[in-house]
Design an enzyme around this catalytic site. Structure first.
Site, short mmCIF file in Angstrom:
data_model
loop_
_atom_site.label_atom_id
_atom_site.label_comp_id
_atom_site.label_asym_id
_atom_site.label_seq_id
_atom_site.Cartn_x
_atom_site.Cartn_y
_atom_site.Cartn_z
N GLU A 263 0.83 -1.22 0.00
CA GLU A 263 0.00 0.00 0.00
C GLU A 263 0.86 1.26 0.00
OE1 GLU A 263 -1.83 -0.62 3.75
OE2 GLU A 263 -3.18 -2.16 3.03
N PRO A 264 1.59 1.51 -1.06
CA PRO A 264 2.45 2.68 -1.07
C PRO A 264 1.67 3.99 -1.24
CG PRO A 264 2.54 1.56 -3.18
CD PRO A 264 1.66 0.72 -2.30
N GLY A 265 2.01 4.98 -0.44
CA GLY A 265 1.43 6.31 -0.60
C GLY A 265 2.53 7.24 -1.11
N TYR A 306 6.13 16.83 11.70
CA TYR A 306 7.00 15.65 11.76
C TYR A 306 8.49 16.01 11.75
CZ TYR A 306 2.81 13.36 9.78
OH TYR A 306 1.55 12.90 9.52
N CYS A 332 0.28 33.34 12.20
CA CYS A 332 0.55 33.85 13.54
C CYS A 332 0.67 32.71 14.53
CB CYS A 332 -0.50 34.87 13.94
SG CYS A 332 -0.20 36.39 13.03
N TYR A 360 0.94 14.14 1.45
CA TYR A 360 0.63 14.78 2.74
C TYR A 360 0.94 16.28 2.72
CZ TYR A 360 0.83 9.81 3.68
OH TYR A 360 0.64 8.46 3.59
C1 LIG Z 1 -0.74 5.82 5.49
C2 LIG Z 1 -0.87 4.41 5.15
C3 LIG Z 1 -0.14 3.88 4.10
C4 LIG Z 1 0.83 4.67 3.26
O1 LIG Z 1 1.99 5.06 3.91
P1 LIG Z 1 3.13 5.85 3.08
O2 LIG Z 1 4.18 6.10 4.08
O3 LIG Z 1 2.52 7.10 2.55
O4 LIG Z 1 3.57 4.97 1.97
C5 LIG Z 1 -0.35 2.54 3.79
N1 LIG Z 1 -1.22 1.78 4.49
C6 LIG Z 1 -1.94 2.27 5.52
C7 LIG Z 1 -2.89 1.37 6.23
C8 LIG Z 1 -1.78 3.59 5.88
O5 LIG Z 1 -2.49 4.07 6.91
#
Ligand SMILES: *Cc1c(COP(=O)(O)O)cnc(C)c1O
Length: 402
Positions: A263-265, A306, A332, A360
């Site tokens: 699940e890459p974001g 972060y 501010c 993000y």
């Molecule tokens: C946020 C999230 C991701 C993605 O994480 P990245 O660091 O953006 O790749 C994958 N799986 C789940 C369940 C998440 O909550």
């Protein structure tokens, strides 16, 4: 061949749509997606784009056109995914601490569901029995990720069902007749060490031995991209080869087949994004030279939230003398983007760009200080298109009852 977007293009877009503005280059998303699929081609592997990183429907459509699937953490993300043309089977819903009704809504939409606590598992089992397959999110208690804030697998984490509760999971599954289709883990973001994934995979194999019916193991994300000049991405080729070897061995030893899911974001959309701001004020104090820009943590909160590092460049004066600046916003509240950053001389009115702003960035923006959210622009096939208008004043009043 992928060629990065030029300063001139960024300036042209900022002039056309105003600044601040988020700009996304879809060619970079394509390149990242291709890198992943290539790295994992030795074993059946699926990629669910974790869309909370960037949910603009045009971006979701682009990822769909590449063949990516979709990971959603709220029912609204699920609805956005359906709107972008994903079929329910292509969507995985991975909620955490949501109302049970939201999960029931997801069953009505027909998407895949990932459950991450015993209480919900039990309620789900009692309601649906074996009629609606689920995936179970395990917390393997592996500490991973860039820092504690973005790590989700540690002992204090709220995510997943502890591996120590496996007996309880089995009891619920057996009693309710739940159909468990897969096992999931997601130990955090920005994992540098690929051994962490492999360690996680071994833990999942152990659990899979107790669930002979499962079809897949979802290893979540943790793929890292370089934010600093001297950083490296997760070595996906090496990881792909090692995962393929480990799964092949498990399959041979146990005479069964397992798909691997990820699940890459960030890995897919971070580097595609450029956040262009304008230097409002140069302010010399006794301690530093501040560049005050026309944005703040209302638009890009990662540095403050972060302590994330975003590379910044002055695209209006790329040949200017190098000087040391502290880059701050106009909010501010202390909103320092970067201390002691060497930039080409910044003049009032210059455009600065924050790199790796796709993930993000816009997604975590707000209207704090009654400031307006910026526009989003997408570049595809050499053309740029506005994919979200900037807020206007009326948006601030939209839901106020006056
Ligand atoms: C946020 C999230 C991701 C993605 O994480 P990245 O660091 O953006 O790749 C994958 N799986 C789940 C369940 C998440 O909550």
């Amino acid at each position: 061949m992928f060629s990065p977007i030029t300063n001139e293009q960024l300036i042209e877009i900022a002039n056309e749509f105003g600044s601040p503005v988020y700009i996304y280059d879809t060619a970079k998303i394509t390149e990242q997606y291709n890198k992943l699929t290539e790295a994992f081609k030795q074993h059946p592997t699926k990629f669910y784009y974790a869309c909370k990183a960037l949910t603009n429907v045009n971006i979701l459509k682009h990822l769909r056109s590449l063949g990516a699937l979709l990971d959603c953490v709220s029912i609204n993300e699920v609805k956005l995914g359906l709107l972008a043309g994903y079929t329910p089977e292509q969507i995985l819903f991975t909620p955490n601490c949501v109302d049970f009704n939201e999960i029931v809504d997801a069953t009505q939409l027909g998407v895949r569901i990932n459950l991450d606590n015993i209480s919900i598992l039990e309620q789900f089992g009692n309601r649906f029995g074996g009629s609606y397959p689920v995936c179970i999110r395990i917390n393997p208690h592996i500490v991973a990720g860039g820092n504690y804030k973005i790590s989700t697998g540690h002992i204090d984490s709220k995510f997943g069902i502890s591996i120590h509760q496996l007996r309880h999971i089995e009891r619920v599954v057996k009693t309710t007749g739940l159909h468990v289709q897969g096992l999931h883990m997601h130990t955090g973001s920005e994992i540098k060490d690929i051994e962490v994934f492999l360690q996680g995979l071994e833990v999942m194999f152990d659990i899979a031995m107790r669930f002979p019916g499962i079809d897949f193991i979802d290893l979540g994300s943790g793929f890292k991209v370089a934010y600093k000049e001297d950083e490296k991405d997760t070595d996906v080729n090496k990881l792909g080869a090692k995962v393929a070897a480990a799964v092949a061995q498990f399959e041979a030893e146990n005479e069964r087949k397992l798909e691997i899911w990820f699940e890459p974001g960030k890995y897919l959309v971070s580097e595609c994004g450029y956040f262009v701001v304008k230097a409002n004020v140069i302010k010399q104090t006794t301690a530093t030279v501040f560049v005050g820009v026309n944005s703040g943590f209302n638009h890009l909160i990662r540095p403050m939230f972060y302590e994330a590092y975003h590379r910044i460049t002055n695209i209006s004066n790329p040949a200017g003398a190098q000087r040391i600046y502290t880059v701050v916003g106009n909010i501010c509240e202390t909103d320092t983007f970067a201390w002691d950053r060497v930039l080409n001389e910044v003049r009032e009115g210059d455009y600065l760009v924050f790199h790796n702003a796709g993930a993000y960035g816009f997604e975590m923006s707000s209207n704090f200080n009654s400031r307006l959210k910026p526009a989003e622009v997408m570049i595809k096939d050499g053309k740029h298109t506005l994919i979200r208008r900037a807020d206007v004043f009326e948006d601030l009043l939209k839901n106020q009852i006056i």
